[in-house]
Motif scaffolding. Structure first.
Motif, short mmCIF file in Angstrom:
data_model
loop_
_atom_site.label_atom_id
_atom_site.label_comp_id
_atom_site.label_asym_id
_atom_site.label_seq_id
_atom_site.Cartn_x
_atom_site.Cartn_y
_atom_site.Cartn_z
N GLY A 61 24.84 52.25 34.63
CA GLY A 61 25.08 50.89 34.95
C GLY A 61 23.98 50.14 35.78
N ASN A 62 23.61 51.11 36.59
CA ASN A 62 22.28 50.53 37.34
C ASN A 62 21.09 50.11 36.62
N LYS A 63 20.71 50.75 35.26
CA LYS A 63 19.68 50.27 34.52
C LYS A 63 20.13 49.16 33.39
N GLY A 93 25.44 49.74 39.52
CA GLY A 93 25.77 50.97 39.84
C GLY A 93 27.16 51.12 40.26
N LEU A 94 27.58 49.94 40.93
CA LEU A 94 29.08 49.91 41.37
C LEU A 94 29.74 50.03 40.27
N LEU A 95 29.61 49.08 39.19
CA LEU A 95 30.51 48.97 38.05
C LEU A 95 30.35 50.23 36.98
N GLY A 96 29.23 50.64 36.82
CA GLY A 96 29.11 51.88 36.09
C GLY A 96 29.73 53.00 36.59
N GLY A 97 29.59 53.00 38.08
CA GLY A 97 30.25 54.26 38.73
C GLY A 97 31.69 54.29 38.44
N LEU A 196 39.50 46.15 47.31
CA LEU A 196 38.93 45.03 47.86
C LEU A 196 37.42 44.77 48.22
N TYR A 197 37.06 46.11 48.49
CA TYR A 197 35.45 46.24 48.84
C TYR A 197 34.76 45.88 47.59
N LEU A 198 35.06 46.02 46.41
CA LEU A 198 34.56 46.04 45.36
C LEU A 198 34.33 44.58 44.82
N SER A 199 35.67 43.74 44.76
CA SER A 199 35.88 42.58 44.43
C SER A 199 34.99 41.68 45.63
N ALA A 200 35.17 42.04 47.04
CA ALA A 200 34.32 41.09 47.99
C ALA A 200 32.95 41.17 47.74
N TYR A 201 32.41 42.38 47.39
CA TYR A 201 31.04 42.41 47.22
C TYR A 201 30.50 41.65 45.92
#
Length: 253
Positions: A61-63, A93-97, A196-201
């Motif tokens: 996802g990062n790339k 990276g977050l979404l791919g992870g 919550l963390y992912l949505s906020a970021y």
């Protein structure tokens, strides 16, 4: 204010150093949380698969999101394959992870949520990694647009700019601090803190990337990362709202 003005070579080394330091700090925080919860620091088979899925998914996802952000590099990749390995994206990276974790859980029949223990490691890893971005200055694509604000920084070209790397660090620390403060009520719903963390970021990046240079305009002044954030929020928010409603029903009257 004057910001860092490292040479391209020194900026690359600093960025790489803090990137790996951020990963190392995140891993140690993850292990600390497991010990604190009475879980073995060494991962059992299922949890190990989740971590591997997270790492592989984050790397892809990062790339992938970086290539969406910088489509003009696709033509250069035909002549130099190393272009494909350049650049990275925290959002990717977050979404791919996340996708990697869900795939690993599906393959191993894991139904419980595993995301909450990743929140503190993600906060720490992002903050440490952004230090490297800040030190890289103009050699990194994370600086902001020109600004007349008192805290705007000159990274060596004589133009004061938004230090968006520092904005990112402060925002992530604020989100992490609030989630840590509310950890007891949030723990009633597994996975809620991570959602919550992912949505906020994602929402934060949708906003703050509006004051960064636009590498490629996909329309309406939106970058590739902003479009990815919008798509991810549209997919993710309904589940978050459902879980928030369930958590409210658990609160005693």
């Amino acid at each position: 204010m004057t910001g860092p003005t490292l040479s391209p070579a020194a900026a690359h080394v600093a960025h790489l150093l803090f990137e790996w330091l951020g990963i190392a700090v995140g891993v140690q925080l993850y292990r600390w949380q497991r010990r604190r919860a009475g879980q073995p620091p060494m991962l059992e088979r299922g949890s190990f698969a989740v971590v591997i899925g997270c790492v592989l998914g984050a790397a892809i996802g990062n790339k992938a999101v970086f290539w969406i952000e910088m489509p003009m590099l696709w033509t250069d990749a035909a002549a130099n394959w190393r272009v494909l390995a350049s650049g990275q994206s925290i959002v990717g990276g977050l979404l791919g992870g996340l996708v990697g974790v869900e795939v690993a859980k599906k393959l191993h029949g894991i139904t419980r949520s595993t995301g909450d223990q990743f929140v503190l490691p993600l906060v720490a890893g992002t903050v440490v990694g952004r230090i490297g971005c800040f030190l890289a200055g103009l050699n990194d694509g994370t600086y902001g647009l020109p600004s007349a604000l008192p805290w705007a920084m000159d990274f060596g070209d004589g133009i004061p700019r938004h230090p968006t790397q520092l904005y990112d660090m402060l925002l992530v620390l604020a989100i992490g601090g609030l989630l840590w403060r509310w950890r007891t009520p949030l723990s009633r719903e597994n996975g809620l803190a991570f959602k919550l963390y992912l949505s906020a970021y994602l929402f934060w990046r949708l906003l703050v990337d509006g004051i960064k240079p636009l590498p490629y305009d996909y329309g309406f002044g939106l970058s590739g990362i902003q479009l990815v954030c919008i798509a991810a929020l549209l997919c993710y928010l309904p589940g978050l709202f459902r879980q928030l409603r369930r958590s409210q029903s658990h609160v005693p009257a």
